[in-house]
Structure formats: structure tokens, C-alpha cells
Design an enzyme around this catalytic site. Structure first.
Site, short mmCIF file in Angstrom:
data_model
loop_
_atom_site.label_atom_id
_atom_site.label_comp_id
_atom_site.label_asym_id
_atom_site.label_seq_id
_atom_site.Cartn_x
_atom_site.Cartn_y
_atom_site.Cartn_z
N SER A 43 0.85 -1.19 0.00
CA SER A 43 0.00 0.00 0.00
C SER A 43 0.89 1.25 0.00
O SER A 43 1.86 1.30 -0.75
CB SER A 43 -0.97 -0.05 1.18
OG SER A 43 -2.01 0.88 1.02
N ASP A 168 -5.46 -3.24 -3.25
CA ASP A 168 -4.49 -2.92 -2.20
C ASP A 168 -3.87 -4.17 -1.57
O ASP A 168 -4.56 -5.13 -1.21
CB ASP A 168 -5.21 -2.11 -1.12
CG ASP A 168 -4.27 -1.45 -0.14
OD1 ASP A 168 -3.76 -2.15 0.74
OD2 ASP A 168 -4.06 -0.23 -0.26
#
Length: 293
Positions: A43, A168
């Protein structure tokens, strides 16, 4: 360019714009010539990972502070046109070009002998995917993968790489931490950079979680990962504290974190960066002792 720490993995937690705090720690490392050879992130932590390898202190900070002032960074106008609340294509695949507002030093990244591993999540299969420097030989190779690692469901459109679609990396194994990969690679010592205080644990998302599930009903693997993330994330928080207690991990906790993942106020992000930077220097003696330098 040479590394000088080889027995310890550097692991970055994600957290969106909360990582303005973590960026202060990154620049402390660079200013003190602490060059860890094996770096892991997912991320927003993927941005800290690749920026650390370029050793570009200006970009480390600008990626989480100055970026808020750049046109096309974020907004509901962008979301309504299908680009996402954060316009990820613009942020990662345009801003990082040599003539962009956030140029990425590709040659420095490639010349650095250190290893980088970032994590993403296959939208359709639910597979946790890892990319290393072998997968990142061009600017677009790097930036589309950092984008894929950082793409929040609903808030941002899923990017495609080699025929697969990604979200993500925090959805995958580790539920926000790429620590399992570092362990699988054989490491037993870790510097872990958190974007949350030590006391933080996730709670039930409640009604907002139901709305997100409804919006993502076409992607059951994503829903499954979201629905189990709280328990998985909290378990890894406990594991990290155990490693710390055993002396196997130095953990930098964002104890004075003042931002949320979606913050875009540059003054607030600047203050958060400075707070992280100050804490990093307070923690530096303990870090040096842990690393034996």
C-alpha cells in the site's frame, strides 16, 4: 551505492496519507546513512519502499506532503469521473515521470543493490502477489505496481497488469503487513515501521462495511478479504509486539499520528511529517543499538 545492514529486513506498513509520519522515519534513515539491504512494503508503504531505494530525500517527503498541492491529486470531482477519489493513474504513472511534479530517479533505484519487495492482491483470484526488483526494470513497471499495491477498493479503480486486476496489498496475507514474506525469505530480525500507535487495533466496520460489500459484490474474494481483515490485522499487531518483546524487532510506532488515510490538507501533512521526523530522531539511539551500529 552500497547497503550496510544485511541481517535485518525493513518492513513498511501502509496507511495512505498517514505515511507522511513514516516518511519522517525514512528520511532519518537516509540522513544517517542507514542502508538496509532488504526492504518490504505494501500500500502506501510500497511508496516508502521504492523511494528509500532511490535515496531521494526530497521525493520521500514530497510523496506524502507536497503532493497534496499538485493538480489532480484527489477530490470528489475525480471520483465522479471514474478516476477514483485519489487519481492513482495520475499520481503514480504520470507524476513520477522526469517532467512530472514528482520525478522518480529510476537510475538510482536500479543502481542500488538493495532488494525491494512489494505486495498486492489479485482482485479475482484472491491471491497475494509479490513483486521484486526483477519485475520493476522500467519506470512504468515500478509505478503501476506501486499503484496496484495502493489501490483502495471502491475509492480507486483497479489497475491491470499482465491481464490481471489488482487491489491494495493490505487485503492479502498479513492483512496490512508484508511481514510474512520477510519471514519466508529467512529473516529473523526486523525494523518495522508502523503508521499507527502501538495501542491501535481495528474494530468492526459496521454499516460502512456492509455498504462496501454491496459495492464490491461482483468480487467475492475482495469481500472475503475485507470481512476477515480486522481479525487478521489485529493478530499481526500481536505478533509484532511479541517479536519486539523477544528482541527480534525494532518497531517504530506512529505514537503521535494526526492524519487519516484520506487527508489532503498540506499543512496537516507537513505537521505530521515533522512529528514523525522528530520521533524518528528520538528513537535513533535505540535503533542503532538494535542494529549494532
Amino acid at each position: 551505492m552500497e547497503s550496510n545492514i544485511f541481517d535485518t529486513a525493513l518492513v513498511f506498513e501502509g496507511g495512505g496519507m498517514r505515511c507522511s509520519y513514516s516518511a519522517g522515519f525514512v528520511n532519518m534513515l537516509l540522513e544517517n546513512e542507514i542502508y538496509i539491504n532488504d526492504v518490504y512494503g505494501l500500500s502506501a508503504g510500497a511508496s516508502n519502499t521504492v523511494n528509500y531505494l532511490t535515496r531521494d530525500k526530497n521525493r520521500v517527503k514530497a510523496s506524502f506532503v507536497d503532493i497534496a498541492s499538485f493538480p489532480g491529486f484527489c477530490g470528489f470531482g475525480s471520483f465522479l469521473t471514474g478516476k477514483g477519489y485519489f487519481d492513482a493513474y495520475n499520481i503514480y504513472q504520470c507524476m513520477g515521470k522526469s517532467d512530472g511534479p514528482l520525478p522518480f530517479n529510476l537510475q538510482a533505484f536500479l543502481d542500488n543493490p538493495a532488494h525491494a519487495t512489494i505486495q498486492s492482491f489479485n482482485r479475482d483470484t484472491g491471491e497475494t502477489v509479490y513483486w521484486t526488483k526483477d519485475d520493476m526494470r522500467s519506470l512504468n513497471d515500478i509505478m503501476v505496481r506501486v499503484r496496484a499495491s495502493s489501490t483502495l477498493p471502491v475509492a480507486m479503480p483497479s489497475p491491470q497488469i499482465d491481464g490481471n486486476w489488482y487491489y491494495d496489498g493490505g487485503l492479502g496475507i498479513g492483512a496490512g503487513f508484508i511481514l510474512p514474506r520477510a519471514i519466508d525469505d529467512g529473516f529473523k530480525r526486523f525494523v518495522i515501521v508502523r503508521s499507527r500507535p502501538k495501542s491501535y487495533r481495528k474494530t468492526d466496520p459496521g454499516f460502512s462495511g456492509k455498504l462496501i460489500n454491496a459495492a464490491l459484490h461482483k468480487y467475492p474474494k475482495v469481500c472475503e478479504a475485507l470481512n476477515t481483515r480486522k481479525e487478521r490485522y489485529n493478530a499481526f499487531c500481536d505478533q509484532i509486539e511479541q517479536l519486539e518483546a523477544e528482541g527480534s524487532a525494532f518497531v517504530f510506532y506512529a505514537e503521535n499520528q494526526a492524519c487519516e488515510s484520506g487527508d489532503s490538507d498540506m499543512a496537516k501533512l507537513e505537521a505530521n511529517y515533522q512529528e514523525g521526523y522528530k520521533q524518528a530522531y528520538r528513537d535513533l539511539p535505540a535503533l542503532k543499538e538494535f542494529l549494532g551500529i
